[in-house]
Design a protein around this motif. Structure first.
Motif, PDB file in Angstrom:
ATOM      1  N   PRO A  11      -8.944 -11.208  -3.272  1.00  0.00           N
ATOM      2  CA  PRO A  11      -7.620 -11.798  -3.046  1.00  0.00           C
ATOM      3  C   PRO A  11      -7.431 -12.155  -1.577  1.00  0.00           C
ATOM      4  CG  PRO A  11      -7.450  -9.422  -3.220  1.00  0.00           C
ATOM      5  CD  PRO A  11      -8.876  -9.762  -3.538  1.00  0.00           C
ATOM      6  N   PRO A  12      -6.476 -13.045  -1.274  1.00  0.00           N
ATOM      7  CA  PRO A  12      -6.236 -13.397   0.130  1.00  0.00           C
ATOM      8  C   PRO A  12      -5.641 -12.260   0.951  1.00  0.00           C
ATOM      9  CG  PRO A  12      -4.641 -14.461  -1.297  1.00  0.00           C
ATOM     10  CD  PRO A  12      -5.651 -13.838  -2.195  1.00  0.00           C
ATOM     11  N   LEU A  13      -4.965 -11.335   0.309  1.00  0.00           N
ATOM     12  CA  LEU A  13      -4.460 -10.181   1.052  1.00  0.00           C
ATOM     13  C   LEU A  13      -4.316  -8.992   0.119  1.00  0.00           C
ATOM     14  CD1 LEU A  13      -0.640 -10.481   1.858  1.00  0.00           C
ATOM     15  CD2 LEU A  13      -1.747 -11.909   0.184  1.00  0.00           C
ATOM     16  N   THR A  14      -4.509  -7.829   0.699  1.00  0.00           N
ATOM     17  CA  THR A  14      -4.314  -6.574  -0.021  1.00  0.00           C
ATOM     18  C   THR A  14      -3.443  -5.673   0.828  1.00  0.00           C
ATOM     19  OG1 THR A  14      -6.295  -5.578   0.954  1.00  0.00           O
ATOM     20  CG2 THR A  14      -6.571  -6.741  -1.145  1.00  0.00           C
ATOM     21  N   GLY A  15      -2.908  -4.641   0.215  1.00  0.00           N
ATOM     22  CA  GLY A  15      -2.065  -3.722   0.950  1.00  0.00           C
ATOM     23  C   GLY A  15      -0.683  -4.301   1.184  1.00  0.00           C
ATOM     24  N   ALA A  16       0.078  -3.650   2.045  1.00  0.00           N
ATOM     25  CA  ALA A  16       1.442  -4.085   2.315  1.00  0.00           C
ATOM     26  C   ALA A  16       1.880  -3.572   3.676  1.00  0.00           C
ATOM     27  CB  ALA A  16       2.393  -3.566   1.226  1.00  0.00           C
ATOM     28  N   GLY A  17       2.882  -4.237   4.225  1.00  0.00           N
ATOM     29  CA  GLY A  17       3.467  -3.787   5.479  1.00  0.00           C
ATOM     30  C   GLY A  17       2.729  -4.302   6.698  1.00  0.00           C
ATOM     31  N   VAL A  37      13.011 -11.156  15.085  1.00  0.00           N
ATOM     32  CA  VAL A  37      12.041 -10.285  14.433  1.00  0.00           C
ATOM     33  C   VAL A  37      11.227 -11.077  13.422  1.00  0.00           C
ATOM     34  CG1 VAL A  37      13.410  -8.173  14.717  1.00  0.00           C
ATOM     35  CG2 VAL A  37      13.697  -9.576  12.646  1.00  0.00           C
ATOM     36  N   VAL A  38      10.030 -10.569  13.139  1.00  0.00           N
ATOM     37  CA  VAL A  38       9.179 -11.093  12.076  1.00  0.00           C
ATOM     38  C   VAL A  38       9.183 -10.050  10.975  1.00  0.00           C
ATOM     39  CG1 VAL A  38       6.892 -11.953  11.473  1.00  0.00           C
ATOM     40  CG2 VAL A  38       7.753 -12.252  13.792  1.00  0.00           C
ATOM     41  N   THR A  39       9.513 -10.461   9.749  1.00  0.00           N
ATOM     42  CA  THR A  39       9.748  -9.493   8.687  1.00  0.00           C
ATOM     43  C   THR A  39       8.571  -9.316   7.732  1.00  0.00           C
ATOM     44  OG1 THR A  39      10.768 -11.179   7.262  1.00  0.00           O
ATOM     45  CG2 THR A  39      12.220  -9.960   8.770  1.00  0.00           C
ATOM     46  N   ALA A  40       7.490 -10.053   7.950  1.00  0.00           N
ATOM     47  CA  ALA A  40       6.302  -9.922   7.106  1.00  0.00           C
ATOM     48  C   ALA A  40       5.067 -10.117   7.966  1.00  0.00           C
ATOM     49  CB  ALA A  40       6.336 -10.941   5.963  1.00  0.00           C
ATOM     50  N   PRO A  41       3.935  -9.520   7.597  1.00  0.00           N
ATOM     51  CA  PRO A  41       2.733  -9.621   8.424  1.00  0.00           C
ATOM     52  C   PRO A  41       2.179 -11.026   8.502  1.00  0.00           C
ATOM     53  CG  PRO A  41       2.247  -8.512   6.342  1.00  0.00           C
ATOM     54  CD  PRO A  41       3.735  -8.661   6.417  1.00  0.00           C
ATOM     55  N   LEU A  42       1.468 -11.293   9.602  1.00  0.00           N
ATOM     56  CA  LEU A  42       0.779 -12.558   9.837  1.00  0.00           C
ATOM     57  C   LEU A  42      -0.717 -12.286  10.018  1.00  0.00           C
ATOM     58  CD1 LEU A  42       3.163 -14.189  12.471  1.00  0.00           C
ATOM     59  CD2 LEU A  42       2.782 -15.012  10.143  1.00  0.00           C
ATOM     60  N   THR A  50       1.236  -2.792   9.141  1.00  0.00           N
ATOM     61  CA  THR A  50      -0.024  -2.146   9.493  1.00  0.00           C
ATOM     62  C   THR A  50      -0.934  -1.925   8.292  1.00  0.00           C
ATOM     63  OG1 THR A  50       0.975   0.045   9.314  1.00  0.00           O
ATOM     64  CG2 THR A  50       1.000  -1.010  11.481  1.00  0.00           C
ATOM     65  N   GLY A  51      -0.435  -2.164   7.077  1.00  0.00           N
ATOM     66  CA  GLY A  51      -1.230  -1.880   5.893  1.00  0.00           C
ATOM     67  C   GLY A  51      -1.809  -3.097   5.205  1.00  0.00           C
ATOM     68  N   THR A  52      -1.474  -4.282   5.675  1.00  0.00           N
ATOM     69  CA  THR A  52      -1.958  -5.504   5.034  1.00  0.00           C
ATOM     70  C   THR A  52      -3.343  -5.868   5.557  1.00  0.00           C
ATOM     71  OG1 THR A  52       0.266  -6.375   4.679  1.00  0.00           O
ATOM     72  CG2 THR A  52      -1.528  -7.975   4.720  1.00  0.00           C
ATOM     73  N   HIS A  53      -4.228  -6.255   4.674  1.00  0.00           N
ATOM     74  CA  HIS A  53      -5.571  -6.712   5.040  1.00  0.00           C
ATOM     75  C   HIS A  53      -5.771  -8.117   4.483  1.00  0.00           C
ATOM     76  CE1 HIS A  53      -6.676  -2.719   6.480  1.00  0.00           C
ATOM     77  NE2 HIS A  53      -6.077  -2.247   5.401  1.00  0.00           N
ATOM     78  N   TRP A  54      -6.121  -9.035   5.360  1.00  0.00           N
ATOM     79  CA  TRP A  54      -6.263 -10.435   4.983  1.00  0.00           C
ATOM     80  C   TRP A  54      -7.711 -10.745   4.622  1.00  0.00           C
ATOM     81  CZ3 TRP A  54      -1.897 -13.333   4.519  1.00  0.00           C
ATOM     82  CH2 TRP A  54      -0.746 -12.843   5.156  1.00  0.00           C
ATOM     83  N   PHE A  55      -7.893 -11.470   3.530  1.00  0.00           N
ATOM     84  CA  PHE A  55      -9.198 -11.967   3.092  1.00  0.00           C
ATOM     85  C   PHE A  55     -10.291 -10.904   3.270  1.00  0.00           C
ATOM     86  CE2 PHE A  55      -6.612 -15.643   4.131  1.00  0.00           C
ATOM     87  CZ  PHE A  55      -6.834 -16.494   3.054  1.00  0.00           C
ATOM     88  N   PRO A  56     -10.153  -9.790   2.584  1.00  0.00           N
ATOM     89  CA  PRO A  56     -11.080  -8.669   2.823  1.00  0.00           C
ATOM     90  C   PRO A  56     -12.530  -8.959   2.448  1.00  0.00           C
ATOM     91  CG  PRO A  56      -9.632  -8.239   0.943  1.00  0.00           C
ATOM     92  CD  PRO A  56      -9.093  -9.455   1.622  1.00  0.00           C
ATOM     93  N   SER A  57     -12.795  -9.968   1.631  1.00  0.00           N
ATOM     94  CA  SER A  57     -14.180 -10.273   1.257  1.00  0.00           C
ATOM     95  C   SER A  57     -14.736 -11.502   1.971  1.00  0.00           C
ATOM     96  CB  SER A  57     -14.292 -10.472  -0.258  1.00  0.00           C
ATOM     97  OG  SER A  57     -13.478 -11.545  -0.692  1.00  0.00           O
TER      98      SER A  57
END
Length: 525
Positions: free
Chosen positions: A65-71, A459-464, A73-80
């Motif tokens: 998936p393009p992102l996993t996790g949440a928040g 503020v930014v309310t979602a991860p980038l 500090t917990g979001t991971h982008w394009f993990p593969s």
């Protein structure tokens, strides 16, 4: 309203083509920029995934998936995924200029795309011969030159990590920045010019190199004189190598494809009276974020020439280099923006046929306050876009651009930070320009706390994707939490005051850092 884009410009804009492509290829009919912005933040995974496809990113997307996790500090982008920033910056071939570098004294270097690829390959081979590999740090004390871009791309191509500062930085400040990241290679110049004066860099370079015990080499670029290597030896530069030595061997240009969040470069940020903090950004996050910003918002492509007022220690220099991602010719100016007077960058714009000019907000205001009328001094008919980075957004400065520069440019104020490595606030070229405001960038969930009509905290309310991979020397994330993530839990605090406008944009006024240095950034490197 100061400007409304002509119908032809709207129709030909990259963001318009992107919306059309989303409708035709993916069944996403988004009626206008507001709908595109809303979709990009409500479905961030799909937005960034389709941006990757539309921009034809070179790399292995992977099946995940393009992102996993949440928040934050917990979001991971394009993990593969596996990518390399430099591979995407060097996709263009040919004899057309990739870099045009102009020094304050008029000396000019033009590097074609083919020659740029050749020199990056040679520099990468030189780094490998020195034993440099993925994760090793390459530090540079260099002005805004072609050498700097070549060294940075060579570093990125092999998976090493780049960190740079301009040579006019204080020697102790350089040591404070570079010593904690333990670089294996240090690159510097013999000297530089500022304000019509020549400054020698070799003594400070030798002093810095002696503070960095893990160096495999100190590479000296003969930027001002041909006898730089001999003079460097005389002042005792340790582990001395020449730039020609580094580029001595011709090898094929190859790229190490790395995990999406593999470290790409380090930007240094400081709090008032505090130590510099090395903020690490990743290959994939910067690649996607800068592609979005430069292609969609600044509408850059192979027919453009991008010049940005910046030094190598600033986030906007890295942003300038990323112009290569869009096939754009980047124009580097190494010199004072006020020497011999404030017209120099405007005259350069005419001479080099610049189509997109980025300036510090403070410089725009200085031009306005001086009574300068650039349109009377230079032919600016090819200039399509003017950006001004830094806060506050001054409405009368925007009006001055349309009165004194050109009535037909798309002007946008910009707000961002070194920690994020990009701009959060930046207009689209398909939208009207209103004095003192601009909208959020695509994929960026921005809001104002407190009362939106009277102003509050931005503020930014979602991860980038471009958020820091980590901060060097802060293994627990305590510093980042204290400065950016702790005040509004779950959000990123930009440390700027802002006001939402009736047009759905933001007017940004900086109260946390009221003084702007000439680069247009807050006090720092």
């Amino acid at each position: 309203m100061l400007w409304e884009p002509p119908a032809r410009r709207v129709a030909e804009a990259s963001v318009t083509r992107f919306r059309g492509w989303l409708a035709e290829e993916h069944g996403l009919p988004l009626a206008g920029s507001a709908a595109l912005q809303d979709w990009s933040v409500t479905e961030p995974g799909r937005f960034w995934d389709l941006l990757w496809e539309f921009c034809a990113v070179e790399g292995d997307r992977g099946d995940g998936p393009p992102l996993t996790g949440a928040g934050m500090t917990g979001t991971h982008w394009f993990p593969s995924a596996r990518v390399n920033y430099a591979e995407n910056a060097l996709t263009r071939h040919g004899a057309a200029p990739g870099i045009i570098a102009v020094r304050e004294d008029g000396a000019t270097a033009v590097v074609s795309w083919d020659e740029l690829r050749r020199q990056v390959a040679r520099a990468a081979a030189g780094l490998r011969r020195l034993g440099i590999g993925p994760g090793d740090r390459v530090a540079a004390v260099v002005p805004n030159t072609a050498h700097a871009v070549i060294a940075m791309l060579a570093t990125a191509s092999i998976g090493a990590v780049w960190a740079s500062c301009p040579p006019d930085a204080a020697p102790e400040g350089l040591a404070d920045r570079f010593a904690p990241i333990t670089p294996r290679v240090l690159i510097g110049v013999d000297g530089y010019t500022r304000g019509g004066q020549v400054f020698d860099s070799l003594e400070p370079l030798a002093h810095l190199a002696r503070r960095l015990p893990n160096l495999a080499a100190t590479v000296v670029i003969p930027y001002l004189t041909s006898d730089a290597l001999g003079r460097a030896a005389e002042v005792g530069v340790p582990a001395l190598r020449s730039w020609d030595d580094l580029l001595a061997v011709e090898e094929e240009l190859v790229f190490a494809r790395l995990p999406f969040d593999a470290p790409l470069w380090i930007l240094f940020t400081t709090e008032a009276g505090g130590q510099p903090r090395p903020v690490v950004h990743g290959h994939g996050g910067i690649l996607l974020e800068h592609l979005k910003s430069l292609a969609m918002h600044l509408d850059l492509g192979p027919d453009d020439r991008l010049c940005w007022q910046a030094t190598t220690g600033e986030v906007m220099w890295h942003y300038l280099v990323s112009g290569l991602l869009t096939g754009t010719t980047i124009v580097l100016y190494d010199g004072s923006p006020a020497h011999p007077d404030l017209s120099i960058l405007w005259r350069l714009t005419e001479a080099i046929e610049v189509t997109c000019l980025g300036l510090a907000a403070a410089f725009v205001e200085a031009c306005r306050d001086s009574g300068l009328v650039p349109a009377a001094l230079a032919d600016l008919s090819l200039l399509r876009t003017v950006g001004a980075f830094g806060a506050p957004f001054a409405p009368d400065a925007a009006a001055w651009v349309y009165e004194a520069v050109s009535p037909s440019v798309a002007f946008t104020p910009m707000s961002g930070s070194a920690e994020l490595g990009t701009a959060l606030i930046l207009a689209l070229p398909t939208e009207p320009v209103r004095a003192g405001e601009a909208g959020p960038t695509l994929g960026c969930a921005v809001r104002v706390t407190d009362r939106a009509d009277t102003g509050g905290e931005l503020v930014v309310t979602a991860p980038l994707p471009s958020m820091p991979v980590f901060v060097w020397g802060d293994p627990t994330g305590a510093w980042l939490y204290q400065t950016r993530l702790g005040r509004f839990p779950g959000w990123w605090w930009q440390r700027e005051r802002a006001r939402a406008t009736a047009a759905g944009a933001f007017a940004v006024g900086d109260v946390a850092f009221p003084a702007l240095i000439p680069s247009g950034l807050r006090p720092g490197p």
